[in-house]
Design an enzyme around this catalytic site. Structure first.
Site, PDB file in Angstrom:
ATOM      1  N   ASP A  22       0.850  -1.187   0.000  1.00  0.00           N
ATOM      2  CA  ASP A  22       0.000   0.000   0.000  1.00  0.00           C
ATOM      3  C   ASP A  22       0.884   1.235   0.000  1.00  0.00           C
ATOM      4  OD1 ASP A  22       0.827   0.346   2.710  1.00  0.00           O
ATOM      5  OD2 ASP A  22      -0.745  -1.050   3.321  1.00  0.00           O
ATOM      6  N   LYS A  54      -5.486   2.994  -2.022  1.00  0.00           N
ATOM      7  CA  LYS A  54      -6.526   3.773  -2.708  1.00  0.00           C
ATOM      8  C   LYS A  54      -6.003   4.312  -4.024  1.00  0.00           C
ATOM      9  CE  LYS A  54      -9.931   7.408  -1.812  1.00  0.00           C
ATOM     10  NZ  LYS A  54     -10.429   8.386  -0.842  1.00  0.00           N
ATOM     11  N   MET A  76      -1.694   8.463  13.185  1.00  0.00           N
ATOM     12  CA  MET A  76      -2.852   8.688  12.305  1.00  0.00           C
ATOM     13  C   MET A  76      -3.916   9.572  12.952  1.00  0.00           C
ATOM     14  SD  MET A  76      -3.164   4.725  11.038  1.00  0.00           S
ATOM     15  CE  MET A  76      -3.271   4.147  12.743  1.00  0.00           C
TER      16      MET A  76
END
Length: 511
Positions: free
Chosen positions: A36, A58, A173
């Site tokens: 990723d 994504k 995060m």
């Protein structure tokens, strides 16, 4: 069919050199790499050339692949007998959901290995000059997720216990929730004056740090428009940054520099860029190989058979030296048969390559190109002499032409061919479009021409436009001329036409 093995590998925080040796070994041996965006595109360059690369992050046309689908993907690939590396940012056991992946592999009887990585929880603060512990300031630290929504955070985090449980708190995060996190910490006992730092894209060229206190950090983050991913550090250790910040002080910090020369030759330039705080992005657009044209081998064999007849052997590159000796070995020609000849070398690296084989260059010009060699040879050349020029197929014609004009019989042999290489790198066009490549380095005319062609083959319609916002660094005037003729204006030129000279020019333009 026997089942394959799955390696669940921590890629580290972003700097590709922070992956573990064991993780790199797994990556190099795998048939498939599942990755990723946080794993970083650089590391994919270490995969086998024919390895399948599967991106599960994504993309503009689809959302991130669901974790359940990733788990099943790993199982399916292993059941096909493939060796798989699941490359995950940071450490796979720190909010990496590795437990879910490993559990399904276990249920399907698939051998797996969890390979730890350097977590961003400690690496990113370190790169910002913030140790997460300090003998006088913090003897412990906590790592906490900040990714969930406020109601989930309240459900999963016991703020009354976490707030003062350890000297340092590290939230991963949590940029979008920084206001809520600060509010909860102050509500449960942390003073509003408590130091806070947010480090965005730590260990990468984009690394950026914002500091403040619990009372004002939200406003500062918004003013700086700091975006994910970022690590939040709370505690007095943040004050160490003023003393210990180190990577930002390096002369090439914040610069991502594209290296286009052949991978076999790029190590020196890459190492120097990295040592000086830059981020070298390798995109080798040339390869060298033994010539395959009809009659090439016979021509070289014939030229080498007359070793005793040469007055000069002139070598203009390290590749020329390497391939010259390869051909000597192939045909069983003892280099001592060139006892009459003097050896001339263009550039100190070419001379070093000769010296490594026990031959000291008799002539080394001050200017490291063909014109410099001709100037140095002026008083040594005599009509009727014979010179051997072992070179590449794309070598300039000025040297043999001028030698012949001086009455020197010249024997040219193409000991290697330079060919176009197009790395399997879908990320570079996107990085250029986002302005994430700051400097492009060219070490020969062929790297200029081949980069433009490689970008076209990767779908870039106008390579010159894609490179327009990059600074262009050319190793010498010949390369710079080729760049300009092809729509790229050089902005960085070394005083000496060497890799070290090129690095010095990169540093000088930042002062």
């Amino acid at each position: 069919m026997s089942k394959g093995t799955v390696y669940l590998v921590g890629a580290g925080p972003g700097d590709p050199k922070l992956i573990t040796v064991r993780g790199l070994e797994a990556l190099k041996r795998s048939d498939v790499v599942v990755y990723d965006r946080l794993a970083g595109p650089h590391l994919l360059q270490h995969a086998k050339p024919n390895a399948e690369r599967i991106y599960v992050g994504k993309l503009p046309d689809r959302h991130t692949m669901k974790q359940e689908d990733i788990n099943q993907l790993l199982v399916d690939l292993a059941l096909q007998g493939k060796t798989v590396t699941r490359l995950k940012g940071g450490d796979p056991t720190v909010f990496g959901r590795v437990g879910e992946e490993a559990e399904l592999l276990r249920k399907n009887g698939i051998t797996y290995e969890i390979i730890p990585g350097i977590t961003s929880a400690i690496a990113v603060p370190a790169y910002a000059g913030i140790p997460v512990t300090h003998r006088e300031l913090a003897s412990s630290f906590s790592v906490i997720t900040g990714h969930e929504s406020p109601d989930k955070l309240d459900h999963s985090i016991y703020w009354d216990k976490v707030t003062n449980a350890t000297g340092t708190l590290v939230f991963l995060m949590g940029v979008a929730k920084i206001g809520y996190i600060s509010e909860q910490l102050m509500k449960h006992g942390r003073p509003s004056s408590t130091p806070v730092a947010l480090v965005q894209w730590g260990t990468r060229a984009e690394q950026r740090t914002v500091t403040g206190t619990l009372g004002d950090i939200e406003a500062k983050v918004k003013a700086a428009n700091l975006q994910p991913p970022a690590v939040i550090i709370v505690g007095d250790v943040v004050l160490q940054r003023d003393k210990l910040a180190w990577v930002e002080k390096k002369p090439l910090f914040g610069q991502r520099i594209l290296v286009t020369r052949a991978r076999s030759q790029a190590s020196e330039l890459v190492a120097r860029i990295d040592d000086l705080g830059g981020e070298a992005y390798e995109f080798p657009v040339i390869e060298t190989k033994l010539p395959e044209s009809e009659g090439a081998e016979d021509q070289i064999k014939q030229a080498l058979s007359g070793a005793e007849d040469y007055d000069w052997v002139m070598l203009t590159s390290v590749n020329g030296v390497d391939y010259f000796f390869r051909w000597l070995d192939r045909f069983g020609v003892d280099v001592r048969r060139f006892h009459r000849a003097k050896f001339a070398a263009v550039g100190p690296k070419t001379a070093e390559a000769l010296a490594s084989r026990g031959i000291r260059a008799d002539l080394l010009p001050e200017r490291f190109r063909a014109e410099g060699l001709l100037d140095s040879l002026e008083e040594h050349l005599l009509p009727g002499q014979t010179a051997l020029l072992p070179r590449g197929d794309l070598a300039r014609e000025i040297l043999p032409k001028e030698l012949q004009a001086k009455g020197v019989r010249t024997v040219e042999i193409d000991v290697y061919d330079t060919i176009l290489s197009v790395p399997d790198d879908v990320w570079l066009p996107e990085m250029l479009a986002r302005g994430e490549i700051h400097v492009v380095t060219f070490t020969s005319s062929s790297t200029v021409l081949n980069l433009l062609e490689a970008l076209r083959r990767l779908g870039v319609k106008n390579p010159q436009e894609a490179l327009a916002n990059c600074e262009i660094a050319c190793i010498g005037p010949v390369t710079a001329k080729t760049a300009e003729e092809n729509g790229l204006k050089g902005t960085i030129f070394p005083e000496h036409y060497t890799i070290e000279g090129l690095v010095e020019a990169l540093v000088a333009r930042r002062r």
